[in-house]
Scaffold this motif. Structure first.
Motif, PDB file in Angstrom:
ATOM      1  N   GLN A 222      32.078 -38.734 -71.923  1.00  0.00           N
ATOM      2  CA  GLN A 222      32.606 -40.101 -71.983  1.00  0.00           C
ATOM      3  C   GLN A 222      32.004 -40.971 -70.875  1.00  0.00           C
ATOM      4  N   ILE A 223      31.913 -40.404 -69.676  1.00  0.00           N
ATOM      5  CA  ILE A 223      31.422 -41.181 -68.534  1.00  0.00           C
ATOM      6  C   ILE A 223      29.959 -41.560 -68.719  1.00  0.00           C
TER       7      ILE A 223
ATOM      8  N   ASN B 200      33.953 -55.982 -62.340  1.00  0.00           N
ATOM      9  CA  ASN B 200      33.921 -56.035 -63.804  1.00  0.00           C
ATOM     10  C   ASN B 200      33.120 -54.904 -64.432  1.00  0.00           C
ATOM     11  N   ASP B 201      32.644 -53.978 -63.614  1.00  0.00           N
ATOM     12  CA  ASP B 201      31.931 -52.808 -64.102  1.00  0.00           C
ATOM     13  C   ASP B 201      32.629 -51.544 -63.606  1.00  0.00           C
ATOM     14  N   PRO B 202      32.349 -50.399 -64.223  1.00  0.00           N
ATOM     15  CA  PRO B 202      33.076 -49.174 -63.872  1.00  0.00           C
ATOM     16  C   PRO B 202      32.724 -48.643 -62.493  1.00  0.00           C
ATOM     17  N   VAL B 203      33.756 -48.164 -61.803  1.00  0.00           N
ATOM     18  CA  VAL B 203      33.603 -47.607 -60.459  1.00  0.00           C
ATOM     19  C   VAL B 203      34.263 -46.236 -60.412  1.00  0.00           C
TER      20      VAL B 203
ATOM     21  N   ALA C  95      29.212 -45.611 -68.614  1.00  0.00           N
ATOM     22  CA  ALA C  95      28.038 -46.109 -67.897  1.00  0.00           C
ATOM     23  C   ALA C  95      27.156 -47.015 -68.741  1.00  0.00           C
ATOM     24  N   ARG C  96      27.234 -46.918 -70.065  1.00  0.00           N
ATOM     25  CA  ARG C  96      26.246 -47.572 -70.921  1.00  0.00           C
ATOM     26  C   ARG C  96      26.776 -48.724 -71.755  1.00  0.00           C
TER      27      ARG C  96
ATOM     28  N   ILE D 111      23.373 -41.611 -62.445  1.00  0.00           N
ATOM     29  CA  ILE D 111      23.573 -42.201 -63.764  1.00  0.00           C
ATOM     30  C   ILE D 111      23.578 -43.723 -63.651  1.00  0.00           C
ATOM     31  N   PRO D 112      22.590 -44.407 -64.230  1.00  0.00           N
ATOM     32  CA  PRO D 112      22.598 -45.875 -64.191  1.00  0.00           C
ATOM     33  C   PRO D 112      23.848 -46.440 -64.856  1.00  0.00           C
TER      34      PRO D 112
END
Length: 326
Positions: A94-95, A166-169, A100-101, A141-142
């Motif tokens: 999932q990650i 606003n992006d995953p951390v 990530a994408r 992982i970008p």
């Protein structure tokens, strides 16, 4: 007014304040609700904000992260907890494939404002899969940001920044120092920028880069070498991805030496990346080989062996001296 808090209390305060500020925030995961988390980091959140915003889940990490993806796409800001970072592997698909994408896959139509929290690292005499240091796996992982605080003050400020991002951390919390010491932490929100390292103390003879629980051990080692007339510049990286490269490159240009200290295994660890960057950007300034002091290339040992695995202040002090005297 500042309070004197340990890291558990500082993280709890950040969650409390941000949930009050933003009703789209939901907190869920393994035992985070009724029990307040295995380390009690989320204690009283459910009492204050109710079962719809703070709730327990089955022991199913892939489902925990997968549902967070759907929530984030549809306007919520989920904060999910896995009991230990070593339990994150079922959620790896999932990650990598979705968390990530998603921004890239949707060409910017969707972003995922979500935080994945987990206790991280060894040193508490835990069992198998409870003590890994996995930051390098995720930093490669970008699309992911990887944050590891080393103090209560930083933990609160960095977590607030992560929640508002606003992006995953991925927010990895070094459990060995959850309650190791207290520090003044202001009431109310404040942000520490993600991607900015901290120079804890300036020095002239050697640059030491570390993060998480190891920073405290490096500070103890620095005290041990003071009487040997060694001046150490200590940098807390704080964010593994994105990495503040300029901080340690400019430091090495001044000191001519670098030591990276981390708990994770040596091979393909974050230390290797840091040294590669130094070789590319500051090679002609070096007066000694760039050096790593790390955990070993083995599975993290069971409790009776962990003191031999994690770099100790004594080993760090000796390595600092060796590099400076090279």
């Amino acid at each position: 007014m500042p309070n004197t808090l340990n890291m558990v209390q500082a993280i709890n305060q950040a969650l409390m304040e941000e949930m009050q500020r933003d009703e789209t925030i939901v907190v869920y995961g393994e035992d985070v609700g009724v029990e307040g988390g295995v380390f009690r980091v989320t204690v009283d959140l459910q009492k204050k904000y109710g079962e719809k915003r703070v709730f327990d889940t089955p022991l199913a990490e892939s489902a925990i992260v997968g549902t967070a993806v759907g929530m984030a796409i549809n306007g919520l800001r989920p904060i999910v907890e896995m009991q230990f970072s070593g339990f994150s592997y079922p959620a790896f698909n999932q990650i990598i494939s979705h968390v990530a994408r998603m921004r890239n896959r949707s060409r910017g139509k969707y972003n995922l404002p979500m935080v994945i929290r987990a206790p991280y690292g060894g040193g508490i005499r835990a069992l198998e899969h409870h003590s890994e240091s996995t930051e390098a796996l995720y930093a490669q992982i970008p699309g992911l940001k990887v944050v590891i605080p080393s103090t209560p003050y930083d933990a609160k400020g960095l977590l607030i920044s992560a929640i508002r991002d606003n992006d995953p951390v991925l927010f990895w919390e070094p459990k060995r120092i959850y309650r190791a010491f207290k520090q003044e932490v202001p009431e109310g929100p404040y942000e520490i920028p993600i991607g900015k390292a901290k120079i804890i103390q300036p020095g002239e003879d050697i640059t030491v880069v570390s993060w998480g629980a190891m920073v405290r051990d490096v500070q103890k080692a620095i005290e041990m070498v003071k009487d040997k007339d060694i001046s150490v510049e200590l940098i807390d990286l704080r964010t593994i991805a994105p990495m503040d490269r300029e901080s340690f490159v400019e430091s090495v240009k001044k000191t001519g030496r670098i030591l990276v200290v981390h708990e994770a295994p040596k091979t393909l660890g974050v230390g290797a990346e840091i040294i590669s960057i130094v070789n590319e950007k500051a090679f002609l300034y070096l007066e000694a080989p760039p050096t790593r002091l790390t955990g070993f290339d083995t599975t993290f040992p069971l409790p009776r062996g962990e003191q031999h695995y994690i770099p100790t202040p004594e080993r760090i002090a000796k390595t600092i001296e060796d590099v400076v005297r090279y």
